[in-house]
Design a protein around this motif. Sequence first.
Motif, short mmCIF file in Angstrom:
data_model
loop_
_atom_site.label_atom_id
_atom_site.label_comp_id
_atom_site.label_asym_id
_atom_site.label_seq_id
_atom_site.Cartn_x
_atom_site.Cartn_y
_atom_site.Cartn_z
N TRP A 84 0.88 -1.18 0.00
CA TRP A 84 0.00 0.00 0.00
C TRP A 84 0.91 1.22 0.00
CZ3 TRP A 84 -3.17 2.28 4.59
CH2 TRP A 84 -4.14 3.17 4.08
N PRO A 115 -3.40 3.37 -3.45
CA PRO A 115 -3.00 4.36 -2.45
C PRO A 115 -4.12 5.31 -2.02
CG PRO A 115 -1.38 4.23 -4.22
CD PRO A 115 -2.57 3.44 -4.67
N VAL A 127 -9.30 -0.45 2.80
CA VAL A 127 -8.07 -1.16 3.16
C VAL A 127 -8.40 -2.34 4.06
CG1 VAL A 127 -5.89 -0.98 4.40
CG2 VAL A 127 -6.63 0.88 2.91
N ALA A 176 4.01 -0.44 3.47
CA ALA A 176 3.22 0.76 3.20
C ALA A 176 4.08 2.01 3.19
CB ALA A 176 2.11 0.91 4.25
N SER A 217 2.65 8.10 4.12
CA SER A 217 1.49 8.96 3.86
C SER A 217 1.29 9.12 2.36
CB SER A 217 1.68 10.34 4.50
OG SER A 217 2.80 11.00 3.92
N HIS A 218 0.13 9.62 2.00
CA HIS A 218 -0.19 9.95 0.61
C HIS A 218 -1.23 11.05 0.64
CE1 HIS A 218 -1.07 9.76 -3.60
NE2 HIS A 218 -2.27 9.25 -3.42
N SER A 237 -3.68 11.48 3.54
CA SER A 237 -3.83 10.24 4.30
C SER A 237 -2.57 9.91 5.08
CB SER A 237 -4.15 9.08 3.35
OG SER A 237 -5.38 9.29 2.69
N TYR A 286 -0.98 6.96 6.57
CA TYR A 286 -1.17 5.51 6.47
C TYR A 286 -1.00 4.81 7.82
CZ TYR A 286 -1.25 5.48 1.32
OH TYR A 286 -1.58 5.65 0.02
N VAL A 340 -3.80 2.35 9.25
CA VAL A 340 -3.52 0.94 9.51
C VAL A 340 -3.85 0.59 10.95
CG1 VAL A 340 -1.68 -0.79 9.72
CG2 VAL A 340 -1.80 0.66 7.69
N TYR A 374 6.99 0.23 7.16
CA TYR A 374 6.75 1.48 6.44
C TYR A 374 8.01 1.91 5.71
CZ TYR A 374 2.49 1.72 9.20
OH TYR A 374 1.28 1.43 9.77
#
Length: 334
Positions: free
Chosen positions: A81, A107, A114, A128, A131-132, A135, A137, A141, A156
């Motif tokens: 992800w 993503p 998710v 993962a 961040s994106h 978001s 992450y 999660v 990560y």
Amino acid sequence: MSEPVPEKLSYAHGTGDTALLGDTIGRNLDRTVAVHGDREALVDVASGRRWTYTEFAADVDVLARALMASGVAKGDRVGIWAVNCPEWVLVQYATARIGAVMVTINPAYRAHEVEFVLQQAGVSLLVASLSHRTSDYRTLVEEVRGNCPGLRAVHYIGDPSWAELTAAAPAVTRGQLAAREAELSCDDPINIQYTSGTTGFPKGATLSHHNILNNGYFVGETIAYSEADRVCLPVPFYHCFKWYRFWEHASGRLPPPRAGASSFTGREYPGWEGWCTCRTNSQTTSVDTGRRRGGARKNSRIRPRCLSGRSARSSRATTGCGWKPSTCSPGPSA
């Protein structure tokens, strides 16, 4: 009473002059390294990192051994992800090398999406980004992890947890990795692709070494890629289009050499950034899904000024282009 007939996979395909590839991804990469080891394989423009095929395969092996040391067995689901980055590609090849099934996750997914994918695919280890866009992450999660009992580890990219994963590699020898690879068949599953979920929850489709390698190989043969080509990939990596585009130039039947081209990763470039990337790195081909222009343009011709040494009417200039018309608009079809 007669003995039961063992079940076998069946194939239905048309006749042709070219036989299908019977390799696994790992064996095919090894053959490419043996012939084109010193050529560039992967370039990350954003960070400036570059790998030759030899360097790339070495890093793939380290990550493959690290995943084995972390308890990833053949057939286990490893989720990815993450936004476009070199680690994404390394995970892609490392999971294939050890027979794990890589589950690609959009993503842009929110927490409930998710959670659904992690549960349905049975993901046991997740890689993962941090961040994106808006978001976080890690927060997302942790929000769903309690509802995913099969998820035992999360690493990560760009975080100490990624270094912890790769540091485990020495616990598995190269001989153990080779033994794992010897168990694999080209018909083994290595990827689960999920739909967008626009009409409900996402739906998964399973792909094998055989599926992906032959799709990429025959597209590359049609375009007539060679080891001299350099391909820019600004499309989202989780999409199956990217998988085939990467393998169509990174793999091939030898001889004659069709492998050994270079791939340039992009962070879903807007038009001017993609154009500058192509100019700076002497790309011969760029690929885009064309969504910015209202539809896929996977087989558009693009103008000569966007290519290095390619004619817009040449069959070898067949590519996809979704950039802004003012920057890199499609040319006339041949």
